[in-house]
Design a protein around this motif. Structure first.
Motif, PDB file in Angstrom:
ATOM      1  N   ASN A  69       0.856  -1.187   0.000  1.00  0.00           N
ATOM      2  CA  ASN A  69       0.000   0.000   0.000  1.00  0.00           C
ATOM      3  C   ASN A  69       0.897   1.243   0.000  1.00  0.00           C
ATOM      4  N   PRO A  70       1.292   1.716  -1.180  1.00  0.00           N
ATOM      5  CA  PRO A  70       2.216   2.858  -1.244  1.00  0.00           C
ATOM      6  C   PRO A  70       1.665   4.115  -0.575  1.00  0.00           C
ATOM      7  N   ALA A  71       0.370   4.371  -0.714  1.00  0.00           N
ATOM      8  CA  ALA A  71      -0.205   5.583  -0.117  1.00  0.00           C
ATOM      9  C   ALA A  71      -0.062   5.546   1.405  1.00  0.00           C
ATOM     10  N   ARG A  72      -0.333   4.404   2.010  1.00  0.00           N
ATOM     11  CA  ARG A  72      -0.218   4.269   3.465  1.00  0.00           C
ATOM     12  C   ARG A  72       1.234   4.431   3.905  1.00  0.00           C
ATOM     13  N   TYR A  73       2.158   3.891   3.128  1.00  0.00           N
ATOM     14  CA  TYR A  73       3.582   4.010   3.450  1.00  0.00           C
ATOM     15  C   TYR A  73       4.004   5.489   3.429  1.00  0.00           C
ATOM     16  N   LYS A 107      -3.909  13.392   2.437  1.00  0.00           N
ATOM     17  CA  LYS A 107      -4.449  12.743   1.239  1.00  0.00           C
ATOM     18  C   LYS A 107      -3.321  12.676   0.218  1.00  0.00           C
ATOM     19  N   VAL A 108      -2.959  11.468  -0.179  1.00  0.00           N
ATOM     20  CA  VAL A 108      -1.953  11.287  -1.224  1.00  0.00           C
ATOM     21  C   VAL A 108      -2.711  11.351  -2.545  1.00  0.00           C
ATOM     22  N   LEU A 109      -2.490  12.408  -3.307  1.00  0.00           N
ATOM     23  CA  LEU A 109      -3.267  12.647  -4.518  1.00  0.00           C
ATOM     24  C   LEU A 109      -2.807  11.782  -5.689  1.00  0.00           C
ATOM     25  N   ASN A 110      -1.497  11.700  -5.872  1.00  0.00           N
ATOM     26  CA  ASN A 110      -0.961  10.899  -6.979  1.00  0.00           C
ATOM     27  C   ASN A 110       0.475  10.514  -6.631  1.00  0.00           C
ATOM     28  N   HIS A 111       1.290  10.242  -7.631  1.00  0.00           N
ATOM     29  CA  HIS A 111       2.659   9.791  -7.367  1.00  0.00           C
ATOM     30  C   HIS A 111       3.624  10.947  -7.099  1.00  0.00           C
ATOM     31  N   LYS A 112       3.117  12.173  -6.996  1.00  0.00           N
ATOM     32  CA  LYS A 112       3.990  13.322  -6.751  1.00  0.00           C
ATOM     33  C   LYS A 112       3.476  14.287  -5.684  1.00  0.00           C
TER      34      LYS A 112
END
Length: 170
Positions: free
Chosen positions: A88-92, A125-130
């Protein structure tokens, strides 16, 4: 005497039949009234059910709109993290950002000095990869940050604050 006995028996039977007839009519009227009340209640419940189904459908659409700008729902952005084998990249990333709160005093990404305490990041909130949008507060004052991040191959994360705002208290 027998003649009167049959007369009394006939009158008694007629009274019982009359009683049965009146009683049955009252029962039919009560049943029809109750049926009409139940029919009205069913129609009311069907109308309410339709309204609730519409509300659920609208809430589902709103939820999908809110999830549009999230990393978890952006397959193109998630492909950037495939080689890292993160479940889960967003959680990391959120956990790494919360770790910046552990420093003594204000969070280093918040460009303001806390007025009622130390400014710490609360919601992320992680919106995207940046990009990340985050909320910060000191308990009384609050604001928001737009943060750029870079997740490296060694699983280190660099955060750069791009923009910020602090809400005024009047």
């Amino acid at each position: 005497m027998k003649k009167y006995l049959y007369l009394y028996l006939f009158i008694f039977a007629a009274l019982i039949a009359l009683y049965q007839f009146v009683s049955a009519n009252k029962m039919i009227d009560a049943t029809n009234t109750r049926f009409a009340q139940l029919q009205e209640k069913i129609e009311k419940l069907e109308t309410e059910n339709t309204k609730l189904e519409d509300s659920i459908q609208q809430a589902t659409i709103n939820q999908l709109d809110l999830k549009y700008f999230l990393l978890e729902n952006n397959d193109d952005a998630l492909t950037n993290f495939d080689h890292l084998k993160l479940e889960n990249p967003a959680r990391y990333i959120e956990d790494k950002l919360i770790e910046t709160n552990e420093s003594k005093g204000d969070n280093p990404l918040v460009p303001y000095a806390g007025m009622e305490g130390n400014f710490k990041i609360n919601k992320i909130k992680v919106l995207n990869h940046k990009w990340i949008i985050a909320d910060f507060s000191d308990g009384k004052y609050w604001g928001e940050l737009l943060i750029k991040y870079d997740l490296k191959d060694n699983l280190g994360v660099d955060f750069t604050m791009m923009d910020h705002l602090l809400y005024r208290r009047d």
